[in-house]
Design a protein around this motif. Structure first.
Motif, mmCIF file in Angstrom:
data_model
loop_
_atom_site.group_PDB
_atom_site.id
_atom_site.type_symbol
_atom_site.label_atom_id
_atom_site.label_comp_id
_atom_site.label_asym_id
_atom_site.label_seq_id
_atom_site.Cartn_x
_atom_site.Cartn_y
_atom_site.Cartn_z
ATOM 1 N N LYS A 10 0.613 -1.146 -0.015
ATOM 2 C CA LYS A 10 0.039 0.123 -0.056
ATOM 3 C C LYS A 10 0.602 1.255 0.210
ATOM 4 O O LYS A 10 0.463 2.165 -0.554
ATOM 5 C CB LYS A 10 -0.914 -0.088 1.217
ATOM 6 C CG LYS A 10 -2.198 -0.807 1.057
ATOM 7 C CD LYS A 10 -3.177 -0.904 2.536
ATOM 8 C CE LYS A 10 -3.880 -1.784 2.243
ATOM 9 N NZ LYS A 10 -4.930 -2.013 3.645
ATOM 10 N N ASN A 13 2.524 1.650 -3.166
ATOM 11 C CA ASN A 13 1.349 2.071 -4.112
ATOM 12 C C ASN A 13 1.204 3.651 -3.964
ATOM 13 O O ASN A 13 0.948 4.341 -5.019
ATOM 14 C CB ASN A 13 -0.026 1.346 -3.980
ATOM 15 C CG ASN A 13 -0.689 1.479 -5.288
ATOM 16 O OD1 ASN A 13 -0.428 0.893 -6.245
ATOM 17 N ND2 ASN A 13 -2.032 2.321 -4.868
ATOM 18 N N GLU A 17 1.355 6.332 -6.877
ATOM 19 C CA GLU A 17 0.342 7.417 -7.032
ATOM 20 C C GLU A 17 0.572 8.943 -6.964
ATOM 21 O O GLU A 17 0.246 9.494 -7.909
ATOM 22 C CB GLU A 17 -0.865 7.082 -6.012
ATOM 23 C CG GLU A 17 -2.223 6.715 -6.590
ATOM 24 C CD GLU A 17 -3.305 6.149 -5.682
ATOM 25 O OE1 GLU A 17 -3.464 7.223 -4.878
ATOM 26 O OE2 GLU A 17 -3.588 5.377 -5.918
ATOM 27 N N PRO A 25 7.516 12.576 -5.143
ATOM 28 C CA PRO A 25 7.118 11.397 -4.149
ATOM 29 C C PRO A 25 6.540 12.475 -2.884
ATOM 30 O O PRO A 25 6.593 13.546 -2.727
ATOM 31 C CB PRO A 25 8.592 10.982 -3.746
ATOM 32 C CG PRO A 25 9.489 11.570 -4.516
ATOM 33 C CD PRO A 25 8.867 12.756 -5.223
ATOM 34 N N THR A 27 5.441 13.035 1.137
ATOM 35 C CA THR A 27 6.311 12.931 2.404
ATOM 36 C C THR A 27 5.811 11.946 3.379
ATOM 37 O O THR A 27 4.754 11.390 2.973
ATOM 38 C CB THR A 27 6.241 14.336 3.014
ATOM 39 O OG1 THR A 27 4.439 14.659 3.405
ATOM 40 C CG2 THR A 27 6.392 15.789 2.243
ATOM 41 N N LYS A 34 -2.756 9.749 3.436
ATOM 42 C CA LYS A 34 -3.495 8.862 2.496
ATOM 43 C C LYS A 34 -3.905 7.492 3.026
ATOM 44 O O LYS A 34 -4.975 6.780 2.617
ATOM 45 C CB LYS A 34 -2.633 8.659 1.433
ATOM 46 C CG LYS A 34 -2.708 9.876 0.353
ATOM 47 C CD LYS A 34 -2.228 9.498 -0.951
ATOM 48 C CE LYS A 34 -2.175 10.634 -1.954
ATOM 49 N NZ LYS A 34 -1.637 10.401 -3.220
ATOM 50 N N LEU A 35 -3.016 6.989 3.962
ATOM 51 C CA LEU A 35 -3.299 5.577 4.257
ATOM 52 C C LEU A 35 -3.894 5.618 5.814
ATOM 53 O O LEU A 35 -4.283 4.532 6.385
ATOM 54 C CB LEU A 35 -1.874 4.841 4.364
ATOM 55 C CG LEU A 35 -1.561 4.660 3.075
ATOM 56 C CD1 LEU A 35 -0.339 3.772 3.050
ATOM 57 C CD2 LEU A 35 -2.391 4.064 1.887
ATOM 58 N N GLU B 95 -6.488 2.638 -0.586
ATOM 59 C CA GLU B 95 -6.191 1.719 0.509
ATOM 60 C C GLU B 95 -6.559 0.277 0.207
ATOM 61 O O GLU B 95 -6.086 -0.509 0.925
ATOM 62 C CB GLU B 95 -6.703 2.270 1.874
ATOM 63 C CG GLU B 95 -8.050 2.255 1.956
ATOM 64 C CD GLU B 95 -8.545 3.584 1.662
ATOM 65 O OE1 GLU B 95 -7.914 4.295 0.856
ATOM 66 O OE2 GLU B 95 -9.966 4.099 1.994
ATOM 67 N N ILE B 97 -6.041 -0.927 -2.804
ATOM 68 C CA ILE B 97 -5.178 -1.346 -3.907
ATOM 69 C C ILE B 97 -3.878 -2.009 -3.370
ATOM 70 O O ILE B 97 -3.110 -1.456 -2.567
ATOM 71 C CB ILE B 97 -4.819 -0.327 -4.862
ATOM 72 C CG1 ILE B 97 -5.936 0.359 -5.272
ATOM 73 C CG2 ILE B 97 -3.866 -0.729 -5.923
ATOM 74 C CD1 ILE B 97 -5.764 1.571 -6.278
ATOM 75 N N GLU B 98 -3.652 -3.581 -3.519
ATOM 76 C CA GLU B 98 -2.568 -4.257 -3.172
ATOM 77 C C GLU B 98 -1.197 -3.866 -3.858
ATOM 78 O O GLU B 98 -0.367 -3.603 -3.485
ATOM 79 C CB GLU B 98 -2.886 -5.651 -3.454
ATOM 80 C CG GLU B 98 -3.800 -6.168 -2.383
ATOM 81 C CD GLU B 98 -3.957 -7.891 -2.294
ATOM 82 O OE1 GLU B 98 -3.092 -8.265 -2.864
ATOM 83 O OE2 GLU B 98 -4.906 -8.013 -1.763
#
Lengths: 202, 202
Positions: A10, A13, A17, A25, A27, A34-35, B95, B97-98
């Motif tokens: 994740k 990914n 993204e 990239p 931070t 996001k996660l 979240e 998406i593997e």
DNA sequence: TTTTATACTGTATAAATATATAGTATTTTT
DNA sequence: AAAAATACTATATATTTATACAGTATAAAA
């Protein structure tokens, strides 16, 4: 290559993204946002794990210093598709190539040299159907039980392979088909490659 | 497009170089160092000029927030892989998406929106195994007998779908599993997409 | 069983970075 | 001729950001 955990995937990914969307990239804080992490160290430790597994590199002392390693060339790998009938002779000769398809080389565990278009139903009990494309890694090495492309004296076949001394067993996955026994003292047989994956088009 | 000045070209080139070399854009200070400026504002004003000419965009309040505009579309077909468990809710949220894999869009008959990682053995008799990646074309349309991703009230499942008036039949391909009957008068169910192919990693 | 890896929260801080302001000087456009 | 853009130096600072340290908890490997 070591496998990534679900969370590491994740994070990776998320990095991809970010680069695709913003051009740079993320931070640590952005990854957390996001996660759904609440501590920057959650992102940090995942990044360090990815770095340890050689998936990314982290430039010390600079912001957004994440880069993804061994990025594949844009077009990705173009891999030929070969009919099983033709697989015997000059396997990769252009006249045997039905078409080329682009696949992510990282998709399968080993490098894919060509796809073999399956004929017949001899492997149907293990989910390998007619016209499936079996991803073949060219090698003469194999372990007992591997799915192998074997060239016998008068045929090319896709079967499970077992070797014991000078005896070769080619085992289908269909009870209507008989296993093939080959005594290497009398007959010749060569392993052309092993199956490392499969693609089916409905 | 307005022409760039010699200095602006140098700065743009410096940005491209940085992205190619390190994977991320430079800071003001790094631009200054590379081009010999002694004040960060030298870089800053060149960046603002490039922004004004619509060559780059600058993300306010974030470090290295430079991206070069009108870049080519990213790598071919990058398609996300989603676990079946997660397929219910916000399907394509990051979240869930593997990973992402690159596939030739022409590989399958219809556009592939994502790959669904199969859990369980309910389709095993038709050669769909656990951890296989089923290529899903997002649509609510289907024909009887299609392999469909169906979201029921409490589950997401991959089955053959048959509809007759208000009755829905979700049929597995495993004699140990029972078909699911849904009466749309009493229960809700939605088709999220149909399977158009399959990828298996050995 | 102990160690190692994974998977985080929470707090803190030095360093990195964007960005504003104040100037000077030259060139280009209006 | 005046205005605007270019092309910088120099200084300052609020904010962003990486990164270390201290914990907790669980799962996997040795």
């Amino acid at each position: 290559m070591k496998d990534l955990t679900a969370q590491q995937s994740k994070v990776l990914n998320c990095i991809e993204e970010s680069i695709n969307k913003t051009g740079f990239p993320p931070t640590r804080a952005e990854i957390c946002q996001k996660l759904g992490f609440k501590s920057p160290n959650a992102a940090e430790s995942h990044l360090r794990a990815l770095e340890k597994k050689d998936i990314i590199s982290i430039a010390g002392g600079s912001s957004r210093g994440i880069s993804i390693k061994n990025k594949k060339s844009s077009s990705g790998g173009s891999v030929p598709v070969i009919g099983l009938v033709a697989a015997g002779s000059a396997t990769l000769a252009s006249e045997n190539i039905e078409r080329e398809i682009n696949v992510d080389p990282s998709l399968f565990s080993k490098n894919v040299d060509y796809f073999l278009k399956v004929k017949g139903l001899s492997m149907i009990e293990d989910g390998i159907y007619e016209d499936d494309l079996v991803a073949i890694h060219k090698t003469t090495d194999f372990k007992n039980g591997d799915l192998a492309v074997v060239r016998t004296e008068d045929d090319v076949t896709l079967k499970y392979i077992f070797k014991e001394n000078h005896k070769l067993l080619l085992k289908p996955a269909n009870k209507d088909f008989d296993p093939i026994h080959i005594d290497l003292k009398n007959e010749s047989a060569e392993v052309e490659g092993i199956g490392v994956g499969l693609i089916r088009k409905n």
